[in-house]
Design a protein around this motif. Sequence first.
Motif, PDB file in Angstrom:
ATOM      1  N   HIS A  86       0.876  -1.178   0.000  1.00 31.66           N
ATOM      2  CA  HIS A  86       0.000   0.000   0.000  1.00 31.66           C
ATOM      3  C   HIS A  86       0.908   1.221   0.000  1.00 31.66           C
ATOM      4  O   HIS A  86       1.538   1.550   1.002  1.00 31.66           O
ATOM      5  N   ARG A  87       0.987   1.899  -1.138  1.00 32.64           N
ATOM      6  CA  ARG A  87       1.962   2.959  -1.323  1.00 32.64           C
ATOM      7  C   ARG A  87       1.426   4.322  -0.883  1.00 32.64           C
ATOM      8  O   ARG A  87       0.223   4.495  -0.660  1.00 32.64           O
ATOM      9  N   VAL A  88       2.334   5.281  -0.787  1.00 34.27           N
ATOM     10  CA  VAL A  88       1.959   6.634  -0.368  1.00 34.27           C
ATOM     11  C   VAL A  88       0.926   7.233  -1.317  1.00 34.27           C
ATOM     12  O   VAL A  88      -0.035   7.876  -0.886  1.00 34.27           O
ATOM     13  N   GLU A  89       1.093   7.010  -2.619  1.00 30.06           N
ATOM     14  CA  GLU A  89       0.124   7.566  -3.571  1.00 30.06           C
ATOM     15  C   GLU A  89      -1.257   6.934  -3.406  1.00 30.06           C
ATOM     16  O   GLU A  89      -2.283   7.595  -3.625  1.00 30.06           O
ATOM     17  N   ASP A  90      -1.304   5.664  -3.006  1.00 32.11           N
ATOM     18  CA  ASP A  90      -2.589   5.010  -2.726  1.00 32.11           C
ATOM     19  C   ASP A  90      -3.272   5.687  -1.539  1.00 32.11           C
ATOM     20  O   ASP A  90      -4.486   5.917  -1.543  1.00 32.11           O
ATOM     21  N   PHE A  91      -2.479   5.983  -0.536  1.00 32.25           N
ATOM     22  CA  PHE A  91      -2.973   6.648   0.672  1.00 32.25           C
ATOM     23  C   PHE A  91      -3.531   8.031   0.344  1.00 32.25           C
ATOM     24  O   PHE A  91      -4.645   8.383   0.753  1.00 32.25           O
ATOM     25  N   LEU A  92      -2.778   8.809  -0.419  1.00 35.23           N
ATOM     26  CA  LEU A  92      -3.216  10.165  -0.759  1.00 35.23           C
ATOM     27  C   LEU A  92      -4.474  10.142  -1.622  1.00 35.23           C
ATOM     28  O   LEU A  92      -5.314  11.043  -1.538  1.00 35.23           O
ATOM     29  N   ARG A  93      -4.613   9.106  -2.423  1.00 35.13           N
ATOM     30  CA  ARG A  93      -5.815   8.967  -3.243  1.00 35.13           C
ATOM     31  C   ARG A  93      -7.050   8.753  -2.359  1.00 35.13           C
ATOM     32  O   ARG A  93      -8.129   9.290  -2.630  1.00 35.13           O
ATOM     33  N   ILE A  94      -6.888   7.986  -1.289  1.00 30.52           N
ATOM     34  CA  ILE A  94      -7.990   7.749  -0.353  1.00 30.52           C
ATOM     35  C   ILE A  94      -8.366   9.037   0.374  1.00 30.52           C
ATOM     36  O   ILE A  94      -9.539   9.313   0.630  1.00 30.52           O
ATOM     37  N   LEU A  95      -7.364   9.861   0.687  1.00 33.24           N
ATOM     38  CA  LEU A  95      -7.599  11.105   1.425  1.00 33.24           C
ATOM     39  C   LEU A  95      -8.111  12.239   0.540  1.00 33.24           C
ATOM     40  O   LEU A  95      -8.596  13.254   1.051  1.00 33.24           O
ATOM     41  N   GLU A  96      -8.006  12.062  -0.751  1.00 31.91           N
ATOM     42  CA  GLU A  96      -8.361  13.132  -1.683  1.00 31.91           C
ATOM     43  C   GLU A  96      -9.806  13.598  -1.471  1.00 31.91           C
ATOM     44  O   GLU A  96     -10.735  12.800  -1.408  1.00 31.91           O
ATOM     45  N   GLY A  97      -9.971  14.904  -1.344  1.00 32.09           N
ATOM     46  CA  GLY A  97     -11.298  15.489  -1.186  1.00 32.09           C
ATOM     47  C   GLY A  97     -11.786  15.585   0.245  1.00 32.09           C
ATOM     48  O   GLY A  97     -12.815  16.215   0.516  1.00 32.09           O
ATOM     49  N   LEU A  98     -11.065  14.979   1.187  1.00 30.83           N
ATOM     50  CA  LEU A  98     -11.458  15.027   2.594  1.00 30.83           C
ATOM     51  C   LEU A  98     -10.841  16.244   3.280  1.00 30.83           C
ATOM     52  O   LEU A  98      -9.704  16.617   2.990  1.00 30.83           O
ATOM     53  N   THR A  99     -11.578  16.853   4.183  1.00 29.82           N
ATOM     54  CA  THR A  99     -10.992  17.897   5.022  1.00 29.82           C
ATOM     55  C   THR A  99     -10.151  17.218   6.103  1.00 29.82           C
ATOM     56  O   THR A  99     -10.274  16.007   6.343  1.00 29.82           O
ATOM     57  N   TYR A 100      -9.315  18.001   6.769  1.00 29.60           N
ATOM     58  CA  TYR A 100      -8.491  17.425   7.832  1.00 29.60           C
ATOM     59  C   TYR A 100      -9.368  16.857   8.948  1.00 29.60           C
ATOM     60  O   TYR A 100      -9.063  15.804   9.517  1.00 29.60           O
TER      61      TYR A 100
ATOM     62  N   VAL B  20      -0.116  13.894   9.265  1.00 29.48           N
ATOM     63  CA  VAL B  20       0.082  12.665   8.487  1.00 29.48           C
ATOM     64  C   VAL B  20      -0.042  12.963   6.997  1.00 29.48           C
ATOM     65  O   VAL B  20       0.781  12.515   6.183  1.00 29.48           O
ATOM     66  N   TRP B  21      -1.079  13.726   6.627  1.00 27.93           N
ATOM     67  CA  TRP B  21      -1.279  14.076   5.217  1.00 27.93           C
ATOM     68  C   TRP B  21      -0.099  14.887   4.683  1.00 27.93           C
ATOM     69  O   TRP B  21       0.399  14.628   3.577  1.00 27.93           O
ATOM     70  N   GLU B  22       0.369  15.861   5.459  1.00 29.73           N
ATOM     71  CA  GLU B  22       1.492  16.693   5.016  1.00 29.73           C
ATOM     72  C   GLU B  22       2.757  15.853   4.850  1.00 29.73           C
ATOM     73  O   GLU B  22       3.515  16.029   3.887  1.00 29.73           O
ATOM     74  N   TRP B  23       2.994  14.947   5.789  1.00 28.89           N
ATOM     75  CA  TRP B  23       4.173  14.068   5.729  1.00 28.89           C
ATOM     76  C   TRP B  23       4.111  13.211   4.461  1.00 28.89           C
ATOM     77  O   TRP B  23       5.088  13.127   3.700  1.00 28.89           O
ATOM     78  N   ALA B  24       2.963  12.591   4.231  1.00 27.06           N
ATOM     79  CA  ALA B  24       2.799  11.743   3.049  1.00 27.06           C
ATOM     80  C   ALA B  24       2.956  12.558   1.765  1.00 27.06           C
ATOM     81  O   ALA B  24       3.553  12.088   0.785  1.00 27.06           O
ATOM     82  N   SER B  25       2.443  13.775   1.768  1.00 30.98           N
ATOM     83  CA  SER B  25       2.535  14.636   0.584  1.00 30.98           C
ATOM     84  C   SER B  25       3.982  15.006   0.278  1.00 30.98           C
ATOM     85  O   SER B  25       4.390  15.058  -0.892  1.00 30.98           O
TER      86      SER B  25
END
Length: 232
Positions: free
Chosen positions: A79-93, A119-124
């Motif tokens: 489960h890669r970082v880009e997969d994670f960011l895709r799941i978070l896409e569109g969500l507020t903090y 977490v989001w900033e780190w992954a980004s």
Amino acid sequence: MNKVNETLDYICNTIDIGDIRLSEGYYYNSIVFCIIDAVYSIGARYASTKKTVERYCLKNGLKMYRRYGSLPIDIKDEHRVEDFLRILEGLTYLEMAEDLFENRQRTSTRNGILKAQAVWEWASILHHNNIGSFRDIPKLHDDVNIQNQIKSIKGQASGISLNYFFMLTGDDNKVKPDRHIINFLEEATGKTLSKIEIEELFKSCVDILRERNPNITCRSLDHAIWGYMSNR
């Protein structure tokens, strides 16, 4: 008696040197889980942190751990970082905190940001620098600029979370100088030590303790001390 001898005596009186082993938390199945753990573990009980990682895995049908003792390169379909960011896409903090992690902890009780945001900033930052899996970690090790970007996230300036992240991703030479480690060494030496002093002291102690246990590392000794202090 110098600090090394004082610490060695205290370690030998409190820790079973021959039975030091890492917990399953050091065998995560994704670099993403290491980010979540590294951020959420600061200033929190580890049971809460573990539950946070578990909830993310359950909500997304992900296996939390790889086989105990295995190397990250053995992981298939990480489960890669880009997969994670895709799941978070569109969500507020706040939505990330409430709906995805079910944990609204902040990086600090005073002006801290939601740990979900950290977490989001780190992954980004990792994604922007083409670091997406365990295989890419050497790039982060070698690039102080990327490390400084992570430490610029609110609540990450000390570098403690980054050290712990490196430990979770396989670095045996790092130490996480949190309150348990600081307090243990203060009990051993009678002094409050700096982060650099703690790292140097660990390395000196491990070099000597390897005569009794050749498999001991700074990382495993840190974990053993943390376990002793948290269970007292």
